[in-house]
Design an enzyme around this catalytic site. Structure first.
Site, PDB file in Angstrom:
ATOM      1  N   HIS A 182      72.501  33.319  85.858  1.00  0.00           N
ATOM      2  CA  HIS A 182      73.563  32.804  86.734  1.00  0.00           C
ATOM      3  C   HIS A 182      73.877  31.336  86.457  1.00  0.00           C
ATOM      4  CE1 HIS A 182      74.171  36.392  89.068  1.00  0.00           C
ATOM      5  NE2 HIS A 182      72.877  36.513  89.287  1.00  0.00           N
ATOM      6  N   SER A 237      70.385  37.612  95.194  1.00  0.00           N
ATOM      7  CA  SER A 237      69.659  37.974  93.974  1.00  0.00           C
ATOM      8  C   SER A 237      68.149  37.995  94.159  1.00  0.00           C
ATOM      9  CB  SER A 237      69.994  36.972  92.859  1.00  0.00           C
ATOM     10  OG  SER A 237      71.363  36.969  92.561  1.00  0.00           O
TER      11      SER A 237
END
Length: 415
Positions: free
Chosen positions: A346, A296
């Site tokens: 997340h 990410s």
């Protein structure tokens, strides 16, 4: 769609043309909205709803803003009616008074949206309408009341029970593939060949959520790389000359790009359900997969580093990793949640911060936003619920020992 709906749609298509904000028969969109709220017949309701949607589509921005102001003000809650209904229910908590209170407490614009949504294809048009509204709210915050109502309705219409998870591959319809290229928000897809490299190989997967009312429009999609071990750079994932794996050789599933597709559904979360379901489905289909991680971006890292006076440290790999770890674990926004939006996403989903890598994204955007650093968020299927609950209740950030050690050794900052 029912046979009756098809017939009504065909009949309504034979309509008077729309001219800007006013119909050729002289009725404004405001009048049509009031008529629709008062309509009792199904055919007349279809006709009015279609006319309103078509008039809206023909408007310029000034007319759209005026329309939203009308909905916000003229179709607001009647506070007198709410007060009277509340007093009546307090005195007599019967079902009759309860219904009266519920009706009074709901602004007419919510029922208007429901009636608009009876037209075939209206759901997507209402989503597009909210996209316009969100633009106008930036300069007219008072319209946020109207957005509260639309978001409430869309959250219900697009709840997880209605969403359909579909694989997206090189055999998918061209109009869907075109949208994947257009909506990719993390790592741009620059050609059809680039798209094929992401969808066709045996070690690549892509999944998207779709809604029955918008079957050709992905709501959100995730691109997955099947790898051996956890990758430390996006280049190793996307490079054209990499060695292909068979799905049986892979032990790790890497979620390397997650893209929301509909701006009109901003604030309505699908990503948590998407990642968890994809991980679960992959785990069943390919039981040799033991690790589920992301690769990410860290979009706010360089701004935070600059604010703390460490801009000159980003060329040092260890210093950059340490600063990234401290930023992800310790930098908070008001309310105590992590400052980084990707981290919030997340961690809320039950992931933990696993590791951070320097030199992982050397694209102009990657260097600008994070000095080239990227992070792995680990989705441990056995701990997702525990991590989610801890984050939701106490904002506890789940992280590996490696990340905590990096954060402790990092250069001092103001967090």
């Amino acid at each position: 769609m029912s046979l009756l709906a098809d017939l009504l749609s065909t009949l309504i298509d034979r309509r008077i043309p729309v001219l800007g904000g006013e119909r050729a028969d002289g009725r404004t969109i405001e009048t049509l909205c009031r008529d629709l709220i008062g309509s009792r017949g199904e055919v007349s309701g279809y006709a009015l709803a279609r006319q309103i949607l078509d008039q809206y589509a023909a408007m310029d921005d000034a007319q759209k803003r005026a329309f939203f102001t009308f909905l916000n003000v003229d179709m607001d809650i009647d506070t007198t009616a709410v007060s009277e209904a509340t007093n009546a229910y307090a005195a007599d908590g019967s079902e009759v008074h309860y219904r009266r209170l519920m009706m009074a407490a709901e602004p007419p614009r919510q029922e208007l949206a429901r009636r608009l949504n009876q037209v075939p294809g209206a759901t997507g048009r209402i989503v597009a309408m909210r996209k316009d509204l969100l633009r106008f709210i930036k300069t007219d915050p008072a319209l946020a009341k109207l957005d509260t109502d639309l978001r409430h309705l869309l959250s219900s219409w697009f709840n997880r029970g209605f969403l359909v998870l579909r694989p997206i591959n090189w055999e998918s319809p061209a109009h869907v593939l075109e949208k994947i290229i257009a909506y990719e928000a993390v790592h741009a897809i620059d050609s059809w060949d680039d798209l094929r490299r992401r969808l066709q190989p045996t070690d690549r997967r892509c999944f998207g959520f779709f809604h029955p009312a918008m079957p050709d429009e992905p709501l959100i999609f995730v691109e997955v790389a099947l790898t051996k071990g956890i990758p430390t750079s996006i280049h190793s994932v996307l490079t054209e000359g990499r060695d292909l794996l068979t799905e049986k050789q892979a032990d790790t599933a890497v979620f390397y790009s997650i893209s929301n597709c509909q701006a009109g559904l901003a604030g309505i979360s699908f990503g948590n359900s998407l990642i968890k379901q994809v991980a679960s489905d992959l785990n069943r289909a390919l039981p040799q997969l033991k690790t589920f991680v992301t690769l990410s971006p860290i979009p706010g890292l360089m701004q935070w580093i600059t604010e703390n006076g460490h801009g000159g440290s980003t060329g040092d790999t260890d210093a950059l990793r340490g600063l990234a770890a401290r930023y992800l674990l310790e930098s908070k926004r008001e309310g105590g949640l992590p400052r980084d939006p990707v981290a919030r996403f997340h961690l809320k989903n039950g992931a933990s911060i696993h590791d951070v890598h320097a030199g992982a994204d050397l694209s102009p955007n990657g260097l600008a936003q994070s000095g080239g650093a990227m992070v792995n968020y680990l989705y441990d299927l056995a701990r997702i619920t525990e991590n989610h609950e801890a984050f939701a209740t106490t904002h506890k950030v789940a992280a590996s020992a490696t990340m905590r050690s990096l954060a402790r050794k990092a250069l001092p900052t103001n967090a």
